[in-house]
Design a protein around this motif. Sequence first.
Motif, PDB file in Angstrom:
ATOM      1  N   ASP A 136     -52.463  17.595   9.496  1.00  0.00           N
ATOM      2  CA  ASP A 136     -53.336  17.082   8.438  1.00  0.00           C
ATOM      3  C   ASP A 136     -53.370  17.941   7.178  1.00  0.00           C
ATOM      4  O   ASP A 136     -54.215  17.713   6.302  1.00  0.00           O
ATOM      5  N   ARG A 142     -50.900  18.051   4.971  1.00  0.00           N
ATOM      6  CA  ARG A 142     -50.310  17.192   3.943  1.00  0.00           C
ATOM      7  C   ARG A 142     -50.612  15.742   4.275  1.00  0.00           C
ATOM      8  O   ARG A 142     -50.419  15.307   5.407  1.00  0.00           O
ATOM      9  N   ASP A 143     -51.077  15.023   3.284  1.00  0.00           N
ATOM     10  CA  ASP A 143     -51.370  13.600   3.452  1.00  0.00           C
ATOM     11  C   ASP A 143     -50.076  12.812   3.251  1.00  0.00           C
ATOM     12  O   ASP A 143     -49.568  12.725   2.127  1.00  0.00           O
ATOM     13  N   PRO A 144     -49.512  12.232   4.330  1.00  0.00           N
ATOM     14  CA  PRO A 144     -48.230  11.519   4.181  1.00  0.00           C
ATOM     15  C   PRO A 144     -48.334  10.272   3.322  1.00  0.00           C
ATOM     16  O   PRO A 144     -47.313   9.750   2.859  1.00  0.00           O
ATOM     17  N   ASN A 145     -49.535   9.799   3.108  1.00  0.00           N
ATOM     18  CA  ASN A 145     -49.727   8.587   2.307  1.00  0.00           C
ATOM     19  C   ASN A 145     -49.983   8.884   0.833  1.00  0.00           C
ATOM     20  O   ASN A 145     -50.055   7.963   0.015  1.00  0.00           O
ATOM     21  N   ALA A 146     -50.163  10.147   0.521  1.00  0.00           N
ATOM     22  CA  ALA A 146     -50.424  10.530  -0.871  1.00  0.00           C
ATOM     23  C   ALA A 146     -49.105  10.667  -1.622  1.00  0.00           C
ATOM     24  O   ALA A 146     -48.216  11.402  -1.200  1.00  0.00           O
ATOM     25  N   GLU A 147     -48.974   9.961  -2.716  1.00  0.00           N
ATOM     26  CA  GLU A 147     -47.770  10.056  -3.522  1.00  0.00           C
ATOM     27  C   GLU A 147     -47.854  11.257  -4.456  1.00  0.00           C
ATOM     28  O   GLU A 147     -48.899  11.533  -5.037  1.00  0.00           O
ATOM     29  N   SER A 204     -50.393  15.772  -1.461  1.00  0.00           N
ATOM     30  CA  SER A 204     -49.006  15.520  -1.077  1.00  0.00           C
ATOM     31  C   SER A 204     -48.230  16.797  -0.796  1.00  0.00           C
ATOM     32  O   SER A 204     -47.145  16.740  -0.221  1.00  0.00           O
TER      33      SER A 204
END
Length: 379
Positions: A36, A38-43, A267
């Motif tokens: 958690d 890095r947010d994999p959904n954050a561009e 990200s």
Amino acid sequence: MRTFGSQSKGERLERLRDLPLWDGERLRNVHPVLPDLRDPNAERPTLREFLCADDGRRPPQPLRSLDPRTTWTRRAASGLRVTWLGHSTALIEIDGYRVLTDPVWGQRASPFRLIGPKRFQPVPVSLRQIPSVDAVVISHDHYDHLDYPTIRALAKSDVPFITSLGVGAHLEAWGIAPERITELVWWQRHRLPGTGLSVTAAPSQHFSGRGLKDRNMTLWSSMVIEGERHRVFFSGDTGLTTEYETIRDRLGPFDLTMLEVGAFHPSWGDIHLGPENALKAHRMLGGGVLMPVHWGTFALSTHDWDQPVETLLEQADPAHTHLLLPRLGEAVEPSERRPAQAWWRESRAVASAPMSGDVQAEDVAEDERMSSQLPWPLD
């Protein structure tokens, strides 16, 4: 383009290839990354978004700073004193010796003179006004930590450099004699001859490179600076890692912990701490006095310029963390345990026109073209 530096060859390259981090082509982080971070959904922000900064990414006027030169003429009563000079640059006075960390006096965290992140805060004193130092410590080779014009100026002195393995190739290319350079790998300790001062490289979770072709070809490190009575931990750049617990056990305890808090983004949360993870890292390192660095000078992400330190002030637990929040140029002794004051809010209280961005809209296309030669994120 000498600012890009030089790549490792010969024995230096062989030393890099011998590291456990070497994957056959380049270095990589091998310690398991905590979930958690890095947010994999954050561009990731686009370069255009990054270059066209809004006013919140810089103060409405330069922050008020102090001139430390009179204080520097007196020895630190406790034996340990630190002066924050902006971003990750600090002058540490430890048991009679002086150490300068990641010195950056240049105007941009970039290889280009006219484009790239421009400092919004001047250094409190010029490089020529710095007293003689016993060592310069450089954590890694990113532009906001390894600054070409500053190194060229320091090349005229005889100060020794202690840095991560591979960074010496850049230093030599810029005029630093090889005998003045000591390159360390993690857990390697160097004692400066004839002194009671030593520096040990320790793990960090980051990356390196000054262009697209040299990504992760030099080592990145945190650094422990030790005198005869005091120890200081300097994070360089890093994400949160349980290796901090090992650093505490092997190299602690620390009289002062300097942790990076700025330039974070969801990200890339695995390679930068940000304020919340800096507090967690500080607990892992044993608590005590925490001085945030890597903020207040360059806009290297998309958050407001003061968000890192405001979050620290809000969330720090006094039972485990004493925040040391000196003004720029203020020489302070950690042992004094001064109450934290939000001095940076003065810049918001004074009514003035917002500072203009350093990149005009019509110049963004050219900036994007030239910046395509750089890794992203920049630090």
